[in-house]
Design a protein around this motif. Structure first.
Motif, PDB file in Angstrom:
ATOM      1  N   VAL A 260     -74.642   5.787-115.560  1.00 31.68           N
ATOM      2  CA  VAL A 260     -73.376   5.973-116.267  1.00 31.68           C
ATOM      3  C   VAL A 260     -72.365   6.664-115.360  1.00 31.68           C
ATOM      4  O   VAL A 260     -72.740   7.413-114.442  1.00 31.68           O
ATOM      5  CB  VAL A 260     -73.571   6.807-117.556  1.00 31.68           C
ATOM      6  CG1 VAL A 260     -74.370   6.029-118.600  1.00 31.68           C
ATOM      7  CG2 VAL A 260     -74.261   8.144-117.257  1.00 31.68           C
ATOM      8  N   VAL A 261     -71.099   6.390-115.609  1.00 32.21           N
ATOM      9  CA  VAL A 261     -70.025   7.167-114.996  1.00 32.21           C
ATOM     10  C   VAL A 261     -69.630   8.230-116.013  1.00 32.21           C
ATOM     11  O   VAL A 261     -69.503   7.946-117.212  1.00 32.21           O
ATOM     12  CB  VAL A 261     -68.833   6.275-114.588  1.00 32.21           C
ATOM     13  CG1 VAL A 261     -68.280   5.488-115.766  1.00 32.21           C
ATOM     14  CG2 VAL A 261     -67.744   7.113-113.944  1.00 32.21           C
TER      15      VAL A 261
ATOM     16  N   LEU B 188     -62.424   2.234-114.365  1.00 28.68           N
ATOM     17  CA  LEU B 188     -63.215   1.005-114.239  1.00 28.68           C
ATOM     18  C   LEU B 188     -62.323  -0.237-114.193  1.00 28.68           C
ATOM     19  O   LEU B 188     -62.577  -1.157-113.409  1.00 28.68           O
ATOM     20  CB  LEU B 188     -64.202   0.912-115.410  1.00 28.68           C
ATOM     21  CG  LEU B 188     -65.255   2.026-115.503  1.00 28.68           C
ATOM     22  CD1 LEU B 188     -66.157   1.811-116.718  1.00 28.68           C
ATOM     23  CD2 LEU B 188     -66.083   2.101-114.230  1.00 28.68           C
ATOM     24  N   ASP B 189     -61.298  -0.265-115.023  1.00 22.09           N
ATOM     25  CA  ASP B 189     -60.400  -1.424-115.032  1.00 22.09           C
ATOM     26  C   ASP B 189     -59.714  -1.601-113.683  1.00 22.09           C
ATOM     27  O   ASP B 189     -59.547  -2.733-113.196  1.00 22.09           O
ATOM     28  CB  ASP B 189     -59.345  -1.264-116.132  1.00 22.09           C
ATOM     29  CG  ASP B 189     -59.944  -1.426-117.524  1.00 22.09           C
ATOM     30  OD1 ASP B 189     -61.073  -1.935-117.628  1.00 22.09           O
ATOM     31  OD2 ASP B 189     -59.282  -1.017-118.498  1.00 22.09           O
ATOM     32  N   LYS B 190     -59.318  -0.515-113.082  1.00 24.67           N
ATOM     33  CA  LYS B 190     -58.607  -0.576-111.797  1.00 24.67           C
ATOM     34  C   LYS B 190     -59.495  -1.171-110.710  1.00 24.67           C
ATOM     35  O   LYS B 190     -59.003  -1.848-109.788  1.00 24.67           O
ATOM     36  CB  LYS B 190     -58.131   0.826-111.408  1.00 24.67           C
ATOM     37  CG  LYS B 190     -57.235   0.858-110.174  1.00 24.67           C
ATOM     38  CD  LYS B 190     -56.706   2.260-109.916  1.00 24.67           C
ATOM     39  CE  LYS B 190     -55.784   2.288-108.703  1.00 24.67           C
ATOM     40  NZ  LYS B 190     -55.242   3.656-108.447  1.00 24.67           N
ATOM     41  N   GLN B 191     -60.807  -0.957-110.825  1.00 26.55           N
ATOM     42  CA  GLN B 191     -61.733  -1.448-109.810  1.00 26.55           C
ATOM     43  C   GLN B 191     -62.459  -2.724-110.252  1.00 26.55           C
ATOM     44  O   GLN B 191     -63.358  -3.200-109.564  1.00 26.55           O
ATOM     45  CB  GLN B 191     -62.754  -0.350-109.464  1.00 26.55           C
ATOM     46  CG  GLN B 191     -62.097   0.903-108.903  1.00 26.55           C
ATOM     47  CD  GLN B 191     -63.101   1.991-108.528  1.00 26.55           C
ATOM     48  OE1 GLN B 191     -64.209   1.695-108.093  1.00 26.55           O
ATOM     49  NE2 GLN B 191     -62.709   3.242-108.663  1.00 26.55           N
ATOM     50  N   GLY B 192     -62.040  -3.283-111.387  1.00 28.11           N
ATOM     51  CA  GLY B 192     -62.629  -4.526-111.865  1.00 28.11           C
ATOM     52  C   GLY B 192     -64.082  -4.410-112.276  1.00 28.11           C
ATOM     53  O   GLY B 192     -64.841  -5.376-112.169  1.00 28.11           O
TER      54      GLY B 192
ATOM     55  N   ASP C  10     -71.581   1.339-108.965  1.00 30.62           N
ATOM     56  CA  ASP C  10     -70.940   2.653-108.902  1.00 30.62           C
ATOM     57  C   ASP C  10     -69.455   2.507-108.581  1.00 30.62           C
ATOM     58  O   ASP C  10     -69.086   1.876-107.571  1.00 30.62           O
ATOM     59  CB  ASP C  10     -71.596   3.521-107.829  1.00 30.62           C
ATOM     60  CG  ASP C  10     -73.047   3.849-108.164  1.00 30.62           C
ATOM     61  OD1 ASP C  10     -73.440   3.598-109.335  1.00 30.62           O
ATOM     62  OD2 ASP C  10     -73.773   4.338-107.283  1.00 30.62           O
ATOM     63  N   PRO C  11     -68.597   3.075-109.406  1.00 29.89           N
ATOM     64  CA  PRO C  11     -67.167   3.053-109.075  1.00 29.89           C
ATOM     65  C   PRO C  11     -66.849   4.045-107.945  1.00 29.89           C
ATOM     66  O   PRO C  11     -67.615   4.974-107.681  1.00 29.89           O
ATOM     67  CB  PRO C  11     -66.505   3.480-110.394  1.00 29.89           C
ATOM     68  CG  PRO C  11     -67.540   4.295-111.088  1.00 29.89           C
ATOM     69  CD  PRO C  11     -68.863   3.703-110.698  1.00 29.89           C
ATOM     70  N   LYS C  12     -65.712   3.839-107.311  1.00 30.89           N
ATOM     71  CA  LYS C  12     -65.278   4.709-106.215  1.00 30.89           C
ATOM     72  C   LYS C  12     -64.081   5.536-106.663  1.00 30.89           C
ATOM     73  O   LYS C  12     -63.545   5.347-107.748  1.00 30.89           O
ATOM     74  CB  LYS C  12     -64.915   3.869-104.991  1.00 30.89           C
ATOM     75  CG  LYS C  12     -66.052   2.990-104.488  1.00 30.89           C
ATOM     76  CD  LYS C  12     -65.596   2.122-103.332  1.00 30.89           C
ATOM     77  CE  LYS C  12     -66.722   1.207-102.837  1.00 30.89           C
ATOM     78  NZ  LYS C  12     -66.271   0.333-101.714  1.00 30.89           N
TER      79      LYS C  12
ATOM     80  N   SER D  87     -68.369  11.951-112.223  1.00 23.74           N
ATOM     81  CA  SER D  87     -69.582  11.812-111.422  1.00 23.74           C
ATOM     82  C   SER D  87     -70.362  10.593-111.899  1.00 23.74           C
ATOM     83  O   SER D  87     -70.051  10.000-112.936  1.00 23.74           O
ATOM     84  CB  SER D  87     -70.453  13.076-111.522  1.00 23.74           C
ATOM     85  OG  SER D  87     -70.863  13.276-112.881  1.00 23.74           O
ATOM     86  N   ILE D  88     -71.391  10.250-111.116  1.00 24.09           N
ATOM     87  CA  ILE D  88     -72.318   9.187-111.488  1.00 24.09           C
ATOM     88  C   ILE D  88     -73.650   9.848-111.823  1.00 24.09           C
ATOM     89  O   ILE D  88     -74.125  10.730-111.100  1.00 24.09           O
ATOM     90  CB  ILE D  88     -72.510   8.174-110.346  1.00 24.09           C
ATOM     91  CG1 ILE D  88     -71.167   7.565-109.941  1.00 24.09           C
ATOM     92  CG2 ILE D  88     -73.489   7.080-110.764  1.00 24.09           C
ATOM     93  CD1 ILE D  88     -70.517   6.732-111.014  1.00 24.09           C
ATOM     94  N   GLY D  89     -74.251   9.435-112.929  1.00 29.03           N
ATOM     95  CA  GLY D  89     -75.517  10.043-113.326  1.00 29.03           C
ATOM     96  C   GLY D  89     -76.316   9.131-114.235  1.00 29.03           C
ATOM     97  O   GLY D  89     -76.112   7.910-114.258  1.00 29.03           O
ATOM     98  N   LYS D  90     -77.233   9.737-114.970  1.00 31.22           N
ATOM     99  CA  LYS D  90     -78.099   9.010-115.891  1.00 31.22           C
ATOM    100  C   LYS D  90     -77.870   9.508-117.319  1.00 31.22           C
ATOM    101  O   LYS D  90     -77.654  10.700-117.555  1.00 31.22           O
ATOM    102  CB  LYS D  90     -79.581   9.218-115.513  1.00 31.22           C
ATOM    103  CG  LYS D  90     -79.976   8.605-114.186  1.00 31.22           C
ATOM    104  CD  LYS D  90     -79.970   7.077-114.257  1.00 31.22           C
ATOM    105  CE  LYS D  90     -80.468   6.459-112.947  1.00 31.22           C
ATOM    106  NZ  LYS D  90     -80.501   4.975-113.013  1.00 31.22           N
TER     107      LYS D  90
END
Length: 238
Positions: free
Chosen positions: A100-101, A127-131, A161-163, A170-173
């Motif tokens: 998850v983000v 997420l939309d900005k990075q497709g 993973d988004p940038k 953050s990115i996690g679970k």
């Protein structure tokens, strides 16, 4: 040559002519009898086809000679509508961790829903900005609460993973393990009633929950009217 045979054949041939002449002579000398004249033979014309019998009068009690199509082939009854079952209340499940983000936040109770919506909006914009399309429903994980408000993690499942994450992202679970599942329908403000019912259920079953709980938004909170929300509430067990 066989003469007797020829004479016999000639005599046989003259008999009809002699009879005809004798009858003609008798008829000329004898007046006609008073008997009714003989009925002349009908002309040799083909007999007309018999007329079709008239249709019988309508009789309500009589069965029709040709049953209607519906009687011959009964219509297939419509399929029965699926039975609406009750929402789960206290069903035990096992949560599976997902990537998850995350955005961290805190909120006061008076403006809780607006704060959560802003957190979902910022994650969706990233997420939309990075497709990147979400890979599941949005979630809120409550990490602590007090009389003034609470801290939380707003999470959206992703498959990549988004940038360019902000400092509070953050990115996690997502949480995992055994939990009880409940369902809330309606506005966020009315969730107090759902949580009161959850607390009573835990007391009745003598179950001990962890110090956190999770809300999974089955309806998109950014597009759904607040009074139409459907939210799964998960209570992790110790």
């Amino acid at each position: 040559m066989n003469c007797p045979r020829l004479v016999r054949l000639a005599m046989v041939a003259l008999i009809p002519a002699a009879i005809s002449l004798a009858m003609a002579s008798v008829q000329a000398q004898t007046p006609p009898a008073a008997s009714p004249p003989a009925t002349p033979a009908p002309a040799a014309t083909p007999a007309p086809a018999p007329a079709a019998p008239p249709a019988p009068a309508a009789n309500p009690s009589a069965a029709p000679s040709t049953p209607p199509a519906a009687a011959e082939t009964p219509a297939t009854p419509p399929a029965a509508a699926p039975v609406q079952t009750a929402d789960p209340f206290g069903d035990q499940i096992t949560l599976t961790p997902r990537t998850v983000v995350i955005v961290r936040g805190n909120a006061a109770w008076d403006s809780a829903f607006d704060t959560l919506i802003e957190s979902f909006r910022s994650l969706s914009a990233l997420l939309d900005k990075q497709g990147i399309k979400p890979a599941g429903n949005s979630m809120i994980v409550y990490t602590s609460t007090d009389d003034a408000g609470f801290t939380f993690l707003a999470e959206i499942p992703v498959e990549q993973d988004p940038k360019n994450l902000t400092k509070d992202m953050s990115i996690g679970k997502s949480p995992d393990g055994k939990a009880l599942k409940f369902v809330h329908r309606g506005s966020y403000d009315n969730m107090d009633n759902t949580y009161e019912a959850i607390t009573n259920h835990l007391d009745d079953k003598k179950l001990e929950a962890k110090d956190t709980f999770i809300e999974e938004y089955i309806t998109d909170p950014l597009k759904t009217a607040e009074d139409k929300l459907v939210i799964n509430v998960y209570v992790p067990l110790k």
